[in-house]
Design a protein around this motif. Structure first.
Motif, PDB file in Angstrom:
ATOM      1  N   VAL A  53      64.889 -33.612 -21.480  1.00  0.00           N
ATOM      2  CA  VAL A  53      64.393 -32.720 -20.430  1.00  0.00           C
ATOM      3  C   VAL A  53      64.166 -31.333 -21.039  1.00  0.00           C
ATOM      4  O   VAL A  53      64.918 -30.406 -20.779  1.00  0.00           O
ATOM      5  CB  VAL A  53      65.395 -32.635 -19.250  1.00  0.00           C
ATOM      6  CG1 VAL A  53      64.784 -31.881 -18.075  1.00  0.00           C
ATOM      7  CG2 VAL A  53      65.852 -33.997 -18.817  1.00  0.00           C
ATOM      8  N   PRO A  54      63.137 -31.199 -21.867  1.00  0.00           N
ATOM      9  CA  PRO A  54      62.943 -29.905 -22.541  1.00  0.00           C
ATOM     10  C   PRO A  54      62.398 -28.808 -21.626  1.00  0.00           C
ATOM     11  O   PRO A  54      62.666 -27.633 -21.853  1.00  0.00           O
ATOM     12  CB  PRO A  54      61.949 -30.231 -23.650  1.00  0.00           C
ATOM     13  CG  PRO A  54      61.181 -31.393 -23.132  1.00  0.00           C
ATOM     14  CD  PRO A  54      62.152 -32.178 -22.306  1.00  0.00           C
ATOM     15  N   VAL A  55      61.658 -29.165 -20.597  1.00  0.00           N
ATOM     16  CA  VAL A  55      61.085 -28.157 -19.702  1.00  0.00           C
ATOM     17  C   VAL A  55      62.165 -27.723 -18.715  1.00  0.00           C
ATOM     18  O   VAL A  55      62.639 -28.519 -17.914  1.00  0.00           O
ATOM     19  CB  VAL A  55      59.847 -28.693 -18.955  1.00  0.00           C
ATOM     20  CG1 VAL A  55      59.337 -27.662 -17.955  1.00  0.00           C
ATOM     21  CG2 VAL A  55      58.767 -29.066 -19.936  1.00  0.00           C
ATOM     22  N   ARG A  56      62.546 -26.453 -18.780  1.00  0.00           N
ATOM     23  CA  ARG A  56      63.596 -25.932 -17.915  1.00  0.00           C
ATOM     24  C   ARG A  56      63.048 -25.263 -16.662  1.00  0.00           C
ATOM     25  O   ARG A  56      63.710 -25.212 -15.637  1.00  0.00           O
ATOM     26  CB  ARG A  56      64.447 -24.908 -18.676  1.00  0.00           C
ATOM     27  CG  ARG A  56      65.233 -25.483 -19.810  1.00  0.00           C
ATOM     28  CD  ARG A  56      66.351 -26.349 -19.254  1.00  0.00           C
ATOM     29  NE  ARG A  56      67.300 -26.650 -20.296  1.00  0.00           N
ATOM     30  CZ  ARG A  56      67.357 -27.808 -20.917  1.00  0.00           C
ATOM     31  NH1 ARG A  56      66.532 -28.763 -20.586  1.00  0.00           N
ATOM     32  NH2 ARG A  56      68.239 -28.023 -21.851  1.00  0.00           N
ATOM     33  N   LEU A  57      61.820 -24.740 -16.769  1.00  0.00           N
ATOM     34  CA  LEU A  57      61.270 -23.960 -15.672  1.00  0.00           C
ATOM     35  C   LEU A  57      59.757 -24.111 -15.671  1.00  0.00           C
ATOM     36  O   LEU A  57      59.136 -24.091 -16.732  1.00  0.00           O
ATOM     37  CB  LEU A  57      61.650 -22.487 -15.882  1.00  0.00           C
ATOM     38  CG  LEU A  57      61.193 -21.451 -14.877  1.00  0.00           C
ATOM     39  CD1 LEU A  57      61.845 -21.685 -13.530  1.00  0.00           C
ATOM     40  CD2 LEU A  57      61.547 -20.064 -15.392  1.00  0.00           C
ATOM     41  N   ALA A  58      59.185 -24.306 -14.503  1.00  0.00           N
ATOM     42  CA  ALA A  58      57.727 -24.398 -14.370  1.00  0.00           C
ATOM     43  C   ALA A  58      57.317 -23.656 -13.102  1.00  0.00           C
ATOM     44  O   ALA A  58      58.080 -23.581 -12.140  1.00  0.00           O
ATOM     45  CB  ALA A  58      57.283 -25.853 -14.295  1.00  0.00           C
ATOM     46  N   VAL A  59      56.123 -23.108 -13.140  1.00  0.00           N
ATOM     47  CA  VAL A  59      55.606 -22.379 -11.980  1.00  0.00           C
ATOM     48  C   VAL A  59      54.166 -22.780 -11.739  1.00  0.00           C
ATOM     49  O   VAL A  59      53.424 -23.069 -12.683  1.00  0.00           O
ATOM     50  CB  VAL A  59      55.740 -20.850 -12.179  1.00  0.00           C
ATOM     51  CG1 VAL A  59      54.889 -20.363 -13.316  1.00  0.00           C
ATOM     52  CG2 VAL A  59      55.411 -20.101 -10.904  1.00  0.00           C
ATOM     53  N   ASP A  60      53.810 -22.861 -10.479  1.00  0.00           N
ATOM     54  CA  ASP A  60      52.428 -23.108 -10.076  1.00  0.00           C
ATOM     55  C   ASP A  60      52.207 -22.361  -8.764  1.00  0.00           C
ATOM     56  O   ASP A  60      53.139 -21.721  -8.258  1.00  0.00           O
ATOM     57  CB  ASP A  60      52.136 -24.605  -9.964  1.00  0.00           C
ATOM     58  CG  ASP A  60      52.995 -25.316  -8.945  1.00  0.00           C
ATOM     59  OD1 ASP A  60      53.312 -24.723  -7.895  1.00  0.00           O
ATOM     60  OD2 ASP A  60      53.345 -26.477  -9.188  1.00  0.00           O
ATOM     61  N   PRO A  61      51.025 -22.394  -8.203  1.00  0.00           N
ATOM     62  CA  PRO A  61      50.777 -21.623  -6.976  1.00  0.00           C
ATOM     63  C   PRO A  61      51.681 -21.991  -5.796  1.00  0.00           C
ATOM     64  O   PRO A  61      51.910 -21.161  -4.925  1.00  0.00           O
ATOM     65  CB  PRO A  61      49.312 -21.932  -6.657  1.00  0.00           C
ATOM     66  CG  PRO A  61      48.710 -22.250  -7.975  1.00  0.00           C
ATOM     67  CD  PRO A  61      49.782 -22.959  -8.740  1.00  0.00           C
ATOM     68  N   ALA A  62      52.217 -23.189  -5.760  1.00  0.00           N
ATOM     69  CA  ALA A  62      53.053 -23.613  -4.638  1.00  0.00           C
ATOM     70  C   ALA A  62      54.509 -23.178  -4.767  1.00  0.00           C
ATOM     71  O   ALA A  62      55.237 -23.142  -3.781  1.00  0.00           O
ATOM     72  CB  ALA A  62      52.992 -25.124  -4.477  1.00  0.00           C
ATOM     73  N   GLY A  63      54.968 -22.867  -5.981  1.00  0.00           N
ATOM     74  CA  GLY A  63      56.358 -22.466  -6.154  1.00  0.00           C
ATOM     75  C   GLY A  63      56.864 -22.678  -7.565  1.00  0.00           C
ATOM     76  O   GLY A  63      56.102 -22.749  -8.525  1.00  0.00           O
ATOM     77  N   ILE A  64      58.180 -22.808  -7.665  1.00  0.00           N
ATOM     78  CA  ILE A  64      58.876 -22.920  -8.949  1.00  0.00           C
ATOM     79  C   ILE A  64      59.610 -24.251  -8.990  1.00  0.00           C
ATOM     80  O   ILE A  64      60.184 -24.687  -7.994  1.00  0.00           O
ATOM     81  CB  ILE A  64      59.895 -21.773  -9.114  1.00  0.00           C
ATOM     82  CG1 ILE A  64      59.189 -20.414  -9.066  1.00  0.00           C
ATOM     83  CG2 ILE A  64      60.671 -21.908 -10.401  1.00  0.00           C
ATOM     84  CD1 ILE A  64      60.139 -19.236  -9.021  1.00  0.00           C
ATOM     85  N   THR A  65      59.609 -24.895 -10.154  1.00  0.00           N
ATOM     86  CA  THR A  65      60.398 -26.102 -10.377  1.00  0.00           C
ATOM     87  C   THR A  65      61.452 -25.774 -11.424  1.00  0.00           C
ATOM     88  O   THR A  65      61.131 -25.268 -12.496  1.00  0.00           O
ATOM     89  CB  THR A  65      59.512 -27.263 -10.868  1.00  0.00           C
ATOM     90  OG1 THR A  65      58.473 -27.486  -9.910  1.00  0.00           O
ATOM     91  CG2 THR A  65      60.322 -28.533 -11.035  1.00  0.00           C
ATOM     92  N   VAL A  66      62.708 -26.054 -11.102  1.00  0.00           N
ATOM     93  CA  VAL A  66      63.814 -25.760 -12.007  1.00  0.00           C
ATOM     94  C   VAL A  66      64.564 -27.048 -12.336  1.00  0.00           C
ATOM     95  O   VAL A  66      64.533 -28.008 -11.569  1.00  0.00           O
ATOM     96  CB  VAL A  66      64.795 -24.732 -11.395  1.00  0.00           C
ATOM     97  CG1 VAL A  66      64.125 -23.389 -11.184  1.00  0.00           C
ATOM     98  CG2 VAL A  66      65.385 -25.232 -10.102  1.00  0.00           C
ATOM     99  N   VAL A  67      65.239 -27.051 -13.470  1.00  0.00           N
ATOM    100  CA  VAL A  67      66.082 -28.190 -13.831  1.00  0.00           C
ATOM    101  C   VAL A  67      67.351 -28.113 -12.998  1.00  0.00           C
ATOM    102  O   VAL A  67      67.921 -27.042 -12.794  1.00  0.00           O
ATOM    103  CB  VAL A  67      66.427 -28.154 -15.339  1.00  0.00           C
ATOM    104  CG1 VAL A  67      67.520 -29.137 -15.670  1.00  0.00           C
ATOM    105  CG2 VAL A  67      65.203 -28.459 -16.151  1.00  0.00           C
TER     106      VAL A  67
END
Length: 149
Positions: A68-82
């Motif tokens: 699970v290398p991706v810890r944080l992602a952002v797009d227009p709808a919001g944030i995805t966190v681990v």
């Protein structure tokens, strides 16, 4: 930390991930612990067991970084966190109360932590979680939030 286009939309998404070198260093550390345990055990099984337990813990931590290398992602709808060892949690923008960077100095060392306050949960990310300075990531998150329709 590169922008990526989502296949189902034309929106730009950014991701921050663990640097590739971090899990490698952890795996080398795990191997070193086993080697030191074997070298200094001198017939004492407890030393070997403790070294092996430390190595298993370090290897598990490295495995999480690899799986699970991706810890944080952002797009227009919001944030995805681990969340947890391998889970993810989606935070829509209306759930995000604050995005701040906490700076602390201790024993001559300084640390910066990105804090994402979602009301019922607080998500913390350090430099080695993001492969970028927390200040830059916080600004990118705030900019993405300003750009939401």
């Amino acid at each position: 930390m590169r922008p990526e286009r989502s296949p189902e939309s034309s929106a730009v998404q950014r991701q921050w991930r663990v640097p590739a070198l971090v899990p490698v260093v952890k795996l080398i550390g795990a191997a070193a612990l086993v080697g030191l345990g074997l070298l200094f055990a001198e017939g004492d099984r407890m030393r070997l067991v403790l070294a092996a337990a430390g190595a298993v813990g370090l290897a598990g931590w490295a495995a999480r970084d690899l799986l699970v290398p991706v810890r944080l992602a952002v797009d227009p709808a919001g944030i995805t966190v681990v969340r947890g060892l391998a889970g993810r949690r989606r935070l829509p923008w209306d759930a995000v109360e604050a995005i701040t960077v906490d700076r602390r100095s201790r024993m001559g060392l300084s640390a910066e932590i990105l804090e994402i306050d979602a009301g019922d949960s607080l998500h913390l990310f350090g430099r080695y979680d993001l492969d970028a300075p927390p200040d830059e990531v916080a600004e990118a998150l705030r900019a993405a939030h300003r750009e939401t329709p």
